[in-house]
Design an enzyme around this catalytic site. Structure first.
Site, PDB file in Angstrom:
ATOM      1  N   SER A   1      18.250  63.185   2.634  1.00 45.02           N
ATOM      2  CA  SER A   1      16.943  62.993   1.991  1.00 45.02           C
ATOM      3  C   SER A   1      15.816  63.170   2.996  1.00 45.02           C
ATOM      4  O   SER A   1      15.732  64.195   3.643  1.00 45.02           O
ATOM      5  CB  SER A   1      16.939  61.618   1.321  1.00 45.02           C
ATOM      6  OG  SER A   1      15.948  61.555   0.340  1.00 45.02           O
TER       7      SER A   1
ATOM      8  N   ASP B   1      20.022  66.723  -9.390  1.00 42.84           N
ATOM      9  CA  ASP B   1      19.419  65.781  -8.454  1.00 42.84           C
ATOM     10  C   ASP B   1      17.937  65.681  -8.792  1.00 42.84           C
ATOM     11  O   ASP B   1      17.188  66.622  -8.583  1.00 42.84           O
ATOM     12  CB  ASP B   1      19.623  66.275  -7.006  1.00 42.84           C
ATOM     13  CG  ASP B   1      19.059  65.311  -5.975  1.00 42.84           C
ATOM     14  OD1 ASP B   1      18.340  64.356  -6.355  1.00 42.84           O
ATOM     15  OD2 ASP B   1      19.336  65.512  -4.781  1.00 42.84           O
TER      16      ASP B   1
ATOM     17  N   HIS C   1      21.840  62.096  -6.155  1.00 42.61           N
ATOM     18  CA  HIS C   1      21.186  62.377  -4.879  1.00 42.61           C
ATOM     19  C   HIS C   1      22.019  61.962  -3.670  1.00 42.61           C
ATOM     20  O   HIS C   1      21.696  62.317  -2.547  1.00 42.61           O
ATOM     21  CB  HIS C   1      19.826  61.662  -4.868  1.00 42.61           C
ATOM     22  CG  HIS C   1      18.943  62.046  -3.738  1.00 42.61           C
ATOM     23  ND1 HIS C   1      18.585  63.346  -3.483  1.00 42.61           N
ATOM     24  CD2 HIS C   1      18.335  61.299  -2.781  1.00 42.61           C
ATOM     25  CE1 HIS C   1      17.795  63.395  -2.426  1.00 42.61           C
ATOM     26  NE2 HIS C   1      17.627  62.166  -1.968  1.00 42.61           N
TER      27      HIS C   1
END
Lengths: 478, 309
Positions: B139, B261, B289
């Protein structure tokens, strides 16, 4: 009671109880929902089971929270308790909920199922928002108190200091930890007109009190303050605490003193030409004859009186209404000559230097002449006997400069920054302080009202040059 | 005779979280004694490792450093690390404000942009003298890794970017997936979970019979973040824009993309792959995710494929 009844009751409680029950796969696909949750979602069962994921029922922030925090937490810990989400309901406002979830694993330890109990948290969310709101507003209030330059404190009904803000520390020098718990009376004195018991009595009856007081500072010196006391009631209906705001009134006091001085000076200044007029008139009366000198003196003193009164009126008008200007095309050369002539050549030589081309500005004739008269009078006043004064007109680009130059005593450096302030008076050569202190203030206001400015250059012992700058407007600019 | 000598000393550091001794060579400057230099170095070392709660494990040679994403801490790599612990030397850490990092080291000004976090990552690399390390980021940490790799490319041999997004908010001709309002709503949502946060984010474990090793150590610290820091980190993350940084990366990279996602959609993954100079992308079957949590085997396989290539 039969097994069947018990079984049915369990079923009903599961389906219709106050709690939503949800079973999903690891990726969030919905496997089973109870009736309560179905109702909350606004969907039909077939639209959810095997058709949507749990994440799809959340608002966007909730989805992000689910991916970033909720799921990892659940995966790593096996359970999550009381996480707040907003259910994005089909066709309705989002429903605030609290979720408790457990991760179920198979025999090999692989996660297979998420089981969740979901509660309606509308009330709780409302309380939370209220709590956050009141926390924020009390933080804002605390910030206002903290940042205020006034002293804001609070005291108990008996006068014991309870809170003490930074402003109070800055004004009086006491740190909060040193003064909290002591009696305010020890540093705050009400003065002669009122006593503490009277103030407290007023407060107990619910009347706010506003008084000028004196505070004894930490370093020993005193500060004049204006103190406002506001009583606050507690739940029982008696005086709970008193908040006090104290403002340093040194500046106000200074202005009051200035005004008193001004009154004293004005009275003196106005009286002296009147005395001159009366005295000379009495001479003529006693001798019962026409006396040229006496009459000249009377007229001169009357002129002086008139100028003083004009100045006073103008200053007062500037104060109350501001300066209104009636602009008309004015030839500065003509105006300069007019002003010089009005003052009379007398004992002084006033030289006028003008450029070839006429200097035309848009000006208020009256105010322009008043300004020039003031400057010339000053120049003459502060020059020695027999010394000349010059009025010089020049053009600099789109500006006209009017300079009044004298070769007198000059002005001390300390006086220069305050010269154009209202009521500012400078000592003359004999050590006296004549005049009202309004002349240059008025000149400045007039110059500014015309879109210009006034400056001074001076060297003590050599003289001063006052320069008025006025914009020269072409007719197109108007 | 020449001026100053340079003295050398050695510090042996045993860190409670490390599984072995680490040897550090210390070089003293001309004006300090060896002892002073050793003590100073020791202090610095301990403080960076402590600040980021650095954990070191593994028997292999090649270093592999894992950077967790927004929301949690290094424990999220738990399901991945066993696959690499024998072949690599694994370094895990917590961003300041997360997990068991030193919250007192949090500096609003420093961490008002991802550069502050990238600097921390590089400090850890310098401290441990990492070179040609494999970076695995999730991320927001993908961009932190990108920034670090631009600054000191010799420290990294590969970048593995799980769920990357260089910018979350839509722009003209760019689909980040979110509007500005969405992000504002997210930040407000953060606030509303604040009160529920401390209750839920330090929950008592409710009977996980199958994973008894989730001990005390985890249940109070995992996903625990100071609410104010969390809010600022969320703002910094979701308001960031690192699109222009991508073309500057000189390290071969892999984008690991999940289907469905919501935070880093496939189009964004493609954008990252297209703008990195040397990169590949693999789309997993996993959704969501966090494939390293929801589909660890698939994720491990994708990484191993990339490293072996």
């Amino acid at each position: 009671m039969s097994d069947e009844l018990l079984h049915k009751s369990v079923e009903e409680l599961y389906e219709e109880g106050p709690c939503g029950y949800l079973f999903t796969r690891i990726d969030g696909t919905i496997l089973r929902v109870n009736d309560t949750l179905l109702t909350w979602s606004g969907y039909a069962r077939h639209e959810l089971v095997h058709a949507r994921r749990f994440q799809d029922l959340l608002t966007l922030p909730g989805q992000i929270f689910y991916e970033n925090q909720f799921f990892p937490l659940l995966r790593m810990q096996g359970s999550v308790k009381e996480v707040a989400f907003d259910f994005a309901r089909h066709g309705r406002e989002p429903l605030p909920v609290l979720i408790n979830s457990i991760l179920r694993t198979d025999a090999d330890g692989n996660p297979t199922l998420i089981a969740s109990a979901i509660f309606d948290a509308t009330d709780r969310r409302a309380y939370e928002l209220e709590l956050i709101r009141s926390q924020r507003s009390s933080e804002q209030l605390a910030a206002v108190v903290r940042m205020s330059s006034d002293a804001i404190i609070s005291m108990s009904p008996t006068g014991v200091v309870e809170t003490w803000n930074d402003g109070a520390k800055r004004l009086f020098g006491y740190a909060a930890e040193d003064i909290i718990g002591t009696y305010i009376r020890e540093i705050l004195s009400p003065g002669d007109e009122v006593s503490w018991p009277e103030i407290m009595a007023d407060l107990r009856e619910g009347h706010p009190v506003q008084r000028d007081m004196v505070v004894q500072c930490a370093d020993g010196h005193s500060v004049d303050v204006s103190a406002g006391f506001t009583p606050h009631w507690n739940a029982v209906g008696s005086l709970g605490s008193v908040s006090v705001i104290m403002r340093d009134i040194a500046e106000r006091r200074a202005i009051e003193r200035l005004q008193q001085d001004f009154l004293a000076v004005t009275t003196h200044e106005l009286r002296s030409p009147v005395t001159g007029i009366k005295g000379n008139a009495q001479i003529m009366q006693r001798r019962a004859e026409y006396n040229e000198r006496a009459l000249e003196a009377i007229i001169a003193q009357a002129d002086k009186l008139q100028r003083l009164i004009d100045d006073l009126l103008l200053a007062s008008k500037i104060q109350s209404d501001g300066l209104t200007v009636v602009l008309e095309e004015t030839d500065l050369t003509a105006a300069a000559y007019r002003a010089v002539t009005y003052l009379g050549a007398g004992e002084r030589e006033i030289r006028v230097e003008v450029p070839e081309q006429p200097l035309v500005v848009f000006a208020d004739q009256n105010q322009l002449s008043q300004m020039l008269t003031n400057l010339l009078t000053n120049a003459i006043k502060y020059s020695a006997e027999g010394e000349g004064v010059t009025v010089r007109l020049t053009r600099h680009g789109s500006e006209a400069h009017i300079s009044v130059i004298d070769h007198g005593v000059g002005i001390a450096r300390d006086d220069l920054p305050h010269l154009f302030d209202r009521f500012y008076r400078v000592r003359d050569t004999a050590g006296r302080v004549p005049g009202l202190g309004l002349g240059l203030y008025i000149c400045r206001r007039i110059a500014e009202a015309h879109g210009g400015r006034i400056d001074v250059h001076s060297q003590p012992g050599h003289g001063s040059t006052f320069t008025v700058t006025l914009p020269m407007q072409t007719t197109q600019d108007r | 005779m020449r001026g100053s000598f340079q003295w050398y000393g050695w510090i042996f550091i045993r860190d409670a979280r490390c599984e072995d001794l680490r040897c550090k060579i210390v070089e003293s400057k001309p004006h300090e004694t060896v002892l002073m230099a050793m003590l100073k170095r020791f202090g610095d070392t301990v403080s960076v490792l402590k600040r980021n709660n650095v954990t070191i494990m593994g028997n292999g040679e090649t270093p592999m450093i894992f950077a967790h994403g927004y929301g949690c801490d290094q424990h999220m790599w738990r399901l991945i690390t066993p696959a690499f612990v024998d072949s690599n030397r694994l370094i895990l850490f917590d961003h300041v404000g997360a997990g068991k990092s030193d919250i007192s080291a949090y500096d609003r000004a420093k961490y008002s942009s991802l550069d502050g976090y990238a600097e921390d990552l590089l400090e850890i690399c310098r401290e441990l003298d990492l070179k040609n390390a494999i970076f695995v980021g999730h991320s927001v940490s993908t961009m932190i890794g990108v920034l670090a790799a631009i600054k000191e490319p010799e420290r990294f041999s590969r970048l593995v970017l799980i769920g990357p997004s260089p910018r979350y908010i839509n722009d003209t001709y760019y689909e980040g997936g979110f509007t500005r309002k969405d992000i504002d709503d997210l930040l407000d949502f953060q606030d509303s979970n604040y009160l529920g946060w401390s209750a839920s984010m330090a929950p008592v474990i409710m009977g996980s019979e199958n994973e008894p090793e989730l001990s005390e150590e985890l249940h109070n610290s995992f996903c625990r973040t100071d609410p104010d820091i969390a809010r600022q980190f969320a703002a910094v993350t979701f308001l960031s824009d690192n699109r222009d940084d991508l073309p500057e990366v000189r390290v071969p990279s892999l984008v690991i993309q999940c289907q469905d996602d919501a935070i880093a959609p496939t189009s964004v993954g493609e954008y990252v792959r297209d703008h990195l100079l040397e990169s590949d992308m693999v789309i997993l079957n996993a959704t969501g995710h966090c494939p390293h949590l929801s589909a660890p085997e698939e994720t491990i396989a994708a990484i191993k494929n990339f490293l072996d290539a």
